[in-house]
Design an enzyme around this catalytic site. Structure first.
Site, PDB file in Angstrom:
ATOM      1  N   ILE A   7       0.804  -1.306  -0.019  1.00 28.34           N
ATOM      2  CA  ILE A   7      -0.103  -0.030   0.033  1.00 28.34           C
ATOM      3  C   ILE A   7       0.978   1.191   0.033  1.00 28.34           C
ATOM      4  O   ILE A   7       0.666   2.502  -0.429  1.00 28.34           O
ATOM      5  CB  ILE A   7      -1.091  -0.409   0.934  1.00 28.34           C
ATOM      6  CG1 ILE A   7      -2.522  -0.647   1.446  1.00 28.34           C
ATOM      7  CG2 ILE A   7      -1.675   1.281   1.064  1.00 28.34           C
ATOM      8  CD1 ILE A   7      -2.522  -1.065   2.332  1.00 28.34           C
TER       9      ILE A   7
ATOM     10  N   ASP B 160      10.625   3.054   7.412  1.00 27.54           N
ATOM     11  CA  ASP B 160      10.408   1.580   7.531  1.00 27.54           C
ATOM     12  C   ASP B 160      12.002   0.565   8.314  1.00 27.54           C
ATOM     13  O   ASP B 160      12.884   0.874   7.667  1.00 27.54           O
ATOM     14  CB  ASP B 160      10.501   1.185   6.313  1.00 27.54           C
ATOM     15  CG  ASP B 160       9.490   0.079   6.383  1.00 27.54           C
ATOM     16  OD1 ASP B 160       9.587  -1.187   7.728  1.00 27.54           O
ATOM     17  OD2 ASP B 160       8.175  -0.776   5.432  1.00 27.54           O
TER      18      ASP B 160
ATOM     19  N   THR C  54      -5.204   5.668   7.712  1.00 21.84           N
ATOM     20  CA  THR C  54      -5.428   4.561   6.399  1.00 21.84           C
ATOM     21  C   THR C  54      -5.603   3.365   6.300  1.00 21.84           C
ATOM     22  O   THR C  54      -5.768   2.547   6.320  1.00 21.84           O
ATOM     23  CB  THR C  54      -6.169   5.215   5.031  1.00 21.84           C
ATOM     24  OG1 THR C  54      -4.312   4.823   4.496  1.00 21.84           O
ATOM     25  CG2 THR C  54      -6.688   5.916   4.481  1.00 21.84           C
ATOM     26  N   SER C  55      -4.237   3.575   8.001  1.00 23.73           N
ATOM     27  CA  SER C  55      -4.095   1.643   8.208  1.00 23.73           C
ATOM     28  C   SER C  55      -5.149   1.250   9.585  1.00 23.73           C
ATOM     29  O   SER C  55      -5.787   0.439   9.270  1.00 23.73           O
ATOM     30  CB  SER C  55      -2.892   1.762   8.293  1.00 23.73           C
ATOM     31  OG  SER C  55      -1.683   0.748   8.570  1.00 23.73           O
ATOM     32  N   ARG C  56      -4.322   1.929  10.542  1.00 24.70           N
ATOM     33  CA  ARG C  56      -5.176   1.208  11.892  1.00 24.70           C
ATOM     34  C   ARG C  56      -5.456   2.683  12.902  1.00 24.70           C
ATOM     35  O   ARG C  56      -4.112   3.051  13.144  1.00 24.70           O
ATOM     36  CB  ARG C  56      -4.453   0.043  12.787  1.00 24.70           C
ATOM     37  CG  ARG C  56      -3.874  -1.200  11.664  1.00 24.70           C
ATOM     38  CD  ARG C  56      -5.218  -1.823  11.840  1.00 24.70           C
ATOM     39  NE  ARG C  56      -5.328  -2.942  11.242  1.00 24.70           N
ATOM     40  CZ  ARG C  56      -6.025  -3.508  10.119  1.00 24.70           C
ATOM     41  NH1 ARG C  56      -6.403  -2.082   9.462  1.00 24.70           N
ATOM     42  NH2 ARG C  56      -5.890  -4.398   9.221  1.00 24.70           N
TER      43      ARG C  56
ATOM     44  N   ASP D 275      -9.351   7.517   8.753  1.00 26.18           N
ATOM     45  CA  ASP D 275      -9.931   5.902   7.605  1.00 26.18           C
ATOM     46  C   ASP D 275     -10.393   4.747   9.666  1.00 26.18           C
ATOM     47  O   ASP D 275     -11.322   4.376   9.427  1.00 26.18           O
ATOM     48  CB  ASP D 275      -9.434   5.871   6.901  1.00 26.18           C
ATOM     49  CG  ASP D 275     -10.780   4.839   6.203  1.00 26.18           C
ATOM     50  OD1 ASP D 275     -11.917   5.529   5.868  1.00 26.18           O
ATOM     51  OD2 ASP D 275     -10.315   3.838   6.081  1.00 26.18           O
TER      52      ASP D 275
ATOM     53  N   GLU E 204     -13.144   1.984  17.302  1.00 24.51           N
ATOM     54  CA  GLU E 204     -13.332   2.820  16.446  1.00 24.51           C
ATOM     55  C   GLU E 204     -14.225   1.323  16.555  1.00 24.51           C
ATOM     56  O   GLU E 204     -16.026   0.710  15.626  1.00 24.51           O
ATOM     57  CB  GLU E 204     -13.517   1.930  14.670  1.00 24.51           C
ATOM     58  CG  GLU E 204     -11.965   1.125  14.667  1.00 24.51           C
ATOM     59  CD  GLU E 204     -12.124   0.746  13.243  1.00 24.51           C
ATOM     60  OE1 GLU E 204     -11.874   0.215  12.370  1.00 24.51           O
ATOM     61  OE2 GLU E 204     -11.067   1.815  12.949  1.00 24.51           O
TER      62      GLU E 204
ATOM     63  N   HIS F  58     -14.097   3.169   7.631  1.00 21.84           N
ATOM     64  CA  HIS F  58     -12.870   1.763   7.838  1.00 21.84           C
ATOM     65  C   HIS F  58     -13.413   2.055   6.047  1.00 21.84           C
ATOM     66  O   HIS F  58     -13.837   0.326   6.101  1.00 21.84           O
ATOM     67  CB  HIS F  58     -12.918   1.493   8.758  1.00 21.84           C
ATOM     68  CG  HIS F  58     -11.869   0.595   8.956  1.00 21.84           C
ATOM     69  ND1 HIS F  58     -11.146  -0.407   9.648  1.00 21.84           N
ATOM     70  CD2 HIS F  58     -11.353  -0.282   8.010  1.00 21.84           C
ATOM     71  CE1 HIS F  58     -10.000  -0.774   9.597  1.00 21.84           C
ATOM     72  NE2 HIS F  58      -9.764  -1.158   8.046  1.00 21.84           N
TER      73      HIS F  58
END
Length: 348
Positions: A157, A176, A235-237, A261, A266, A298
């Site tokens: 992603i 990373d 948009t991940s966690r 997101d 959530e 999400h």
């Protein structure tokens, strides 16, 4: 074979019929529209497998109940597995497999949509015009070309997002701890998270899984290191962000905007209609009061292509389990959690 499907929505039922239509052996799917938890685990009685999603709870106690009721396989129709106690699954001899990659472009494209909506204030413009207000005051944005975007996590992603940004003429920085050199290098450069990425980026986008190492990776310290006025996209966690810290950063104008997101709390809200309820989550409600905050439910993965890939991979994982074959998406192997999964804390 009987499979209990939890957190099942109408679209899940539509695409998961692919499993029954294409399986080499008969399969019976039982759908439950609520999540798997200690209070609902008894509904898996009689099933040989359960199919679960991101907000289903597979704690040690739930897994023990599943095992005692005859369940032998856990099929995750998602990439994240932080909601599964893998050590307990190991000790119980359960098969656990996820869908590690499904249409990464879908999530990357949605991240870009959030970034541009937040940056160009199209959400506010839409609401204004519907009320006959065509005033441009307060809608000023920034041209993306020439801006620096920081990407945290360069799995499929993250790389797809970097590729999109290259088309906009952005400078892309990435962090990373396990660099994806060959895939990412054409689109940007790896830098240190705290010394370079956060201080230099105009926009920061999170594309890493939730692990002990990444939980609250965005906190008071990391927010203070960001360029003043930078925007943050997740948009991940949800657990990657400490909510109280971003609220404080928004109030002080250290953070210029936030697009989510996913959200840390959530599980009790997302994928359900609460429009007639009084929502009890004060932190989420506080976020919703900021004009420079976007929250969606999400949905970054939610495309026809992604749902098709999820169903296909879930079927493949199931067939591997039934045939006793080695499954490349297994999260436990020979009774032990896969070290290769546990040793990569950021990449997704």
């Amino acid at each position: 074979m009987k499979i209990a499907v939890f957190s099942a929505k109408s679209y899940d039922k539509k695409f998961l019929t692919h499993i029954t239509d294409n399986s080499s052996s008969p399969i019976e799917l039982t759908y439950h529209d609520f999540s798997l938890s200690l209070s609902t685990v008894s509904l898996a009685n009689g099933a040989e497998a359960v199919c679960v999603f991101v907000n289903d709870v597979l704690s040690a106690e739930v897994l023990t109940h599943l095992s005692q009721s005859g369940v032998r396989a856990i099929l995750l129709r998602c990439a994240g597995y932080n909601n599964v106690d893998l050590s307990t699954a190991e000790s119980l001899g359960l098969f656990v497999a996820n869908v590690p990659s499904y249409s990464p472009e879908a999530v990357a494209e949605f991240a870009l949509a959030l970034l541009q909506t937040l940056n160009r204030n199209t959400h506010r413009a839409y609401n204004r015009v519907r009320e006959g207000n065509f005033n441009l005051d307060g809608l000023l944005g920034r041209t993306l070309r020439g801006k620096t975007v920081g990407i945290v996590g360069t799995g499929k992603i993250g790389v797809a997002f970097a590729k999109i940004l290259q088309g906009f003429g952005c400078k892309v920085l990435a962090y990373d701890p396990y660099p994806n050199e060959e895939a990412f290098r054409p689109y940007g450069q790896y830098v240190d998270l705290h010394e370079q990425l956060l201080p230099q980026s105009d926009f920061v986008s999170l594309h890493c899984p939730l692990t002990d190492q990444t939980r609250h990776i965005i906190n008071e310290v990391s927010l203070s290191q960001m360029k003043k006025g930078a925007m943050l996209i997740n948009t991940s966690r949800g657990g990657l962000i400490k909510t109280k810290a971003v609220i404080a950063a928004l109030k002080s104008h250290q953070l210029g905007g936030l697009a989510l997101d996913v959200y840390d709390g959530e599980g009790a809200l997302f994928y359900q209609d609460h429009s007639g309820d009084i929502i009890q989550d004060d932190e989420l409600m506080r976020l919703m009061t900021f004009p420079n905050v976007l929250v969606s439910g999400h949905q970054a993965f939610f495309t026809e292509e992604a749902l098709t890939e999820i169903a296909d991979c879930t079927l493949k994982n199931l067939e591997d389990f039934r045939a006793g074959r080695t499954c490349r998406n297994s999260l436990v192997h020979a009774g032990r959690p896969l070290a290769r999964r546990e040793s990569v804390p950021v990449r997704i």
